[in-house]
Motif scaffolding. Structure first.
Motif, PDB file in Angstrom:
ATOM      1  N   GLY A 149      19.522   3.786   8.169  1.00 55.69           N
ATOM      2  CA  GLY A 149      18.916   4.783   9.037  1.00 55.69           C
ATOM      3  C   GLY A 149      17.471   5.076   8.710  1.00 55.69           C
ATOM      4  N   VAL A 150      16.802   4.120   8.084  1.00 53.24           N
ATOM      5  CA  VAL A 150      15.408   4.297   7.665  1.00 53.24           C
ATOM      6  C   VAL A 150      14.460   3.692   8.689  1.00 53.24           C
ATOM      7  N   SER A 151      13.386   4.389   8.968  1.00 52.91           N
ATOM      8  CA  SER A 151      12.355   3.855   9.853  1.00 52.91           C
ATOM      9  C   SER A 151      10.983   4.240   9.305  1.00 52.91           C
ATOM     10  N   VAL A 152       9.972   3.501   9.719  1.00 53.93           N
ATOM     11  CA  VAL A 152       8.597   3.751   9.286  1.00 53.93           C
ATOM     12  C   VAL A 152       7.736   3.967  10.513  1.00 53.93           C
ATOM     13  N   THR A 153       6.930   4.998  10.499  1.00 58.25           N
ATOM     14  CA  THR A 153       6.078   5.309  11.642  1.00 58.25           C
ATOM     15  C   THR A 153       4.695   4.694  11.485  1.00 58.25           C
ATOM     16  N   THR A 154       4.016   4.574  12.609  1.00 57.85           N
ATOM     17  CA  THR A 154       2.643   4.062  12.598  1.00 57.85           C
ATOM     18  C   THR A 154       1.749   4.977  11.778  1.00 57.85           C
ATOM     19  N   LYS A 155       1.980   6.258  11.853  1.00 63.16           N
ATOM     20  CA  LYS A 155       1.184   7.223  11.092  1.00 63.16           C
ATOM     21  C   LYS A 155       1.330   6.996   9.600  1.00 63.16           C
ATOM     22  N   GLU A 156       2.538   6.717   9.153  1.00 65.96           N
ATOM     23  CA  GLU A 156       2.764   6.478   7.728  1.00 65.96           C
ATOM     24  C   GLU A 156       2.040   5.221   7.262  1.00 65.96           C
ATOM     25  N   ILE A 157       2.048   4.204   8.099  1.00 65.97           N
ATOM     26  CA  ILE A 157       1.331   2.969   7.756  1.00 65.97           C
ATOM     27  C   ILE A 157      -0.165   3.244   7.665  1.00 65.97           C
ATOM     28  N   GLN A 158      -0.686   3.999   8.608  1.00 69.09           N
ATOM     29  CA  GLN A 158      -2.108   4.327   8.621  1.00 69.09           C
ATOM     30  C   GLN A 158      -2.498   5.134   7.397  1.00 69.09           C
ATOM     31  N   GLN A 159      -1.631   6.051   6.985  1.00 66.90           N
ATOM     32  CA  GLN A 159      -1.917   6.868   5.806  1.00 66.90           C
ATOM     33  C   GLN A 159      -1.949   6.006   4.548  1.00 66.90           C
ATOM     34  N   MET A 160      -1.016   5.093   4.438  1.00 67.24           N
ATOM     35  CA  MET A 160      -0.995   4.208   3.276  1.00 67.24           C
ATOM     36  C   MET A 160      -2.233   3.321   3.257  1.00 67.24           C
ATOM     37  N   ARG A 161      -2.573   2.792   4.423  1.00 65.16           N
ATOM     38  CA  ARG A 161      -3.737   1.914   4.500  1.00 65.16           C
ATOM     39  C   ARG A 161      -5.011   2.674   4.155  1.00 65.16           C
ATOM     40  N   SER A 162      -5.113   3.891   4.641  1.00 62.91           N
ATOM     41  CA  SER A 162      -6.293   4.697   4.360  1.00 62.91           C
ATOM     42  C   SER A 162      -6.456   4.929   2.864  1.00 62.91           C
ATOM     43  N   GLY A 163      -5.342   5.219   2.189  1.00 58.65           N
ATOM     44  CA  GLY A 163      -5.406   5.443   0.750  1.00 58.65           C
ATOM     45  C   GLY A 163      -5.847   4.199  -0.004  1.00 58.65           C
ATOM     46  N   LEU A 164      -5.350   3.039   0.413  1.00 58.15           N
ATOM     47  CA  LEU A 164      -5.733   1.791  -0.237  1.00 58.15           C
ATOM     48  C   LEU A 164      -7.193   1.449   0.035  1.00 58.15           C
ATOM     49  N   GLU A 165      -7.641   1.721   1.251  1.00 58.96           N
ATOM     50  CA  GLU A 165      -9.035   1.450   1.596  1.00 58.96           C
ATOM     51  C   GLU A 165      -9.990   2.275   0.749  1.00 58.96           C
ATOM     52  N   GLN A 166      -9.598   3.495   0.459  1.00 60.52           N
ATOM     53  CA  GLN A 166     -10.426   4.353  -0.387  1.00 60.52           C
ATOM     54  C   GLN A 166     -10.550   3.780  -1.788  1.00 60.52           C
ATOM     55  N   GLN A 167      -9.506   3.109  -2.240  1.00 64.43           N
ATOM     56  CA  GLN A 167      -9.506   2.551  -3.581  1.00 64.43           C
ATOM     57  C   GLN A 167     -10.368   1.298  -3.709  1.00 64.43           C
ATOM     58  N   VAL A 168     -10.398   0.487  -2.665  1.00 66.26           N
ATOM     59  CA  VAL A 168     -11.110  -0.800  -2.767  1.00 66.26           C
ATOM     60  C   VAL A 168     -12.473  -0.805  -2.089  1.00 66.26           C
ATOM     61  N   GLY A 169     -12.781   0.234  -1.323  1.00 65.67           N
ATOM     62  CA  GLY A 169     -14.108   0.296  -0.710  1.00 65.67           C
ATOM     63  C   GLY A 169     -14.169  -0.012   0.768  1.00 65.67           C
ATOM     64  N   GLY A 170     -13.119   0.298   1.489  1.00 70.69           N
ATOM     65  CA  GLY A 170     -13.167   0.132   2.942  1.00 70.69           C
ATOM     66  C   GLY A 170     -12.171  -0.859   3.498  1.00 70.69           C
ATOM     67  N   SER A 171     -12.104  -0.869   4.840  1.00 74.40           N
ATOM     68  CA  SER A 171     -11.132  -1.704   5.535  1.00 74.40           C
ATOM     69  C   SER A 171     -11.357  -3.192   5.283  1.00 74.40           C
ATOM     70  N   LYS A 172     -12.607  -3.627   5.392  1.00 76.18           N
ATOM     71  CA  LYS A 172     -12.918  -5.041   5.206  1.00 76.18           C
ATOM     72  C   LYS A 172     -12.585  -5.491   3.797  1.00 76.18           C
ATOM     73  N   ALA A 173     -12.889  -4.649   2.829  1.00 75.75           N
ATOM     74  CA  ALA A 173     -12.606  -4.990   1.433  1.00 75.75           C
ATOM     75  C   ALA A 173     -11.106  -5.116   1.197  1.00 75.75           C
ATOM     76  N   LEU A 174     -10.329  -4.243   1.833  1.00 76.05           N
ATOM     77  CA  LEU A 174      -8.875  -4.303   1.677  1.00 76.05           C
ATOM     78  C   LEU A 174      -8.326  -5.580   2.307  1.00 76.05           C
ATOM     79  N   GLU A 175      -8.803  -5.916   3.485  1.00 78.40           N
ATOM     80  CA  GLU A 175      -8.347  -7.135   4.148  1.00 78.40           C
ATOM     81  C   GLU A 175      -8.681  -8.367   3.318  1.00 78.40           C
ATOM     82  N   THR A 176      -9.882  -8.375   2.755  1.00 76.44           N
ATOM     83  CA  THR A 176     -10.298  -9.508   1.933  1.00 76.44           C
ATOM     84  C   THR A 176      -9.448  -9.620   0.680  1.00 76.44           C
TER      85      THR A 176
END
Length: 215
Positions: free
Chosen positions: A100-127
């Motif tokens: 009964g577990v599901s993941v929302t788009t908002k949760e994914i965005q929040q996780m991605r935002s936190g990781l982007e802050q750690q590595v220096g932005g969206s492009k840096a995270l993708e790389t």
């Protein structure tokens, strides 16, 4: 290491331990399929498209052919690694659904935002995800969803991703889905969990980094 980053690494590392739980018939009953999971084909064409996404991104990320050749050499098992990830994605998703577990788009965005802050932005995270784990930029959110599903599944089961209860849920899902891997790409075998062609670079690397982060 930042808690959010460490958590992301541990979640991805957790998926590595799920690999031995998958089993395959290893037959040629499904021509043109790289794998069949839950009666649904992962076609060779779909697999090749995923691999091409990574290769195209790798070429765009480097300055010349020499660097690209080096990147290709470092990910020589990309095809099998990619199929491994595609199968694991479906198995974990089934386990999450069963619980009964599901993941929302908002949760994914929040996780991605936190990781982007750690590595220096969206492009840096993708790389970083491309270079270290062989995940194409367009599949990054899918990878984060996978990790969030693992985390929430463990929480729902009242355990964590290092405990038997979590692995049992994945084992149950893999049996329900009756994973059938084309022998051309290897086989999932409980007794041979260390097979090279059943591992992925991003899982190996993340496992190592997670261990460092908790040392």
């Amino acid at each position: 290491m930042h808690r959010r980053r460490r958590t992301a690494l541990l979640l991805t590392a957790a998926i590595a331990a799920a690999a031995p739980l998958l089993t395959a018939c290893g037959s040629d009953a499904h021509p043109g399929a790289a794998a069949v999971v839950g009666g649904q084909r992962i076609s060779v064409a779909q697999l090749e498209n995923r691999v091409n996404e990574v290769r195209t991104a790798q070429r765009a990320a480097v300055a010349n052919d020499a660097q690209y050749k080096q990147a290709v050499a470092q990910t020589g098992s990309l095809t099998r690694d990619t199929l491994h990830g595609m199968v694991l994605d479906r198995v974990l998703h089934r386990a999450a659904q069963d619980a009964g577990v599901s993941v929302t788009t908002k949760e994914i965005q929040q996780m991605r935002s936190g990781l982007e802050q750690q590595v220096g932005g969206s492009k840096a995270l993708e790389t970083a995800w491309l270079q270290q784990y062989g995940v194409a930029p367009k599949r990054l959110d899918d990878n984060l969803r996978l990790q969030l599903e693992a985390q929430k599944l463990a929480q729902t089961l009242g355990t964590d991703t290092s405990k038997p209860a979590f692995w049992n849920a994945l084992s149950k899902a893999s049996k329900e889905l009756k994973v059938d891997l084309n022998p051309r790409y290897g086989a999932w075998d409980v007794q041979k969990s260390s097979r090279v062609d059943a591992k992925t670079p991003w899982v190996r690397e993340v496992t190592a980094q997670a261990s460092q982060g908790t040392a």
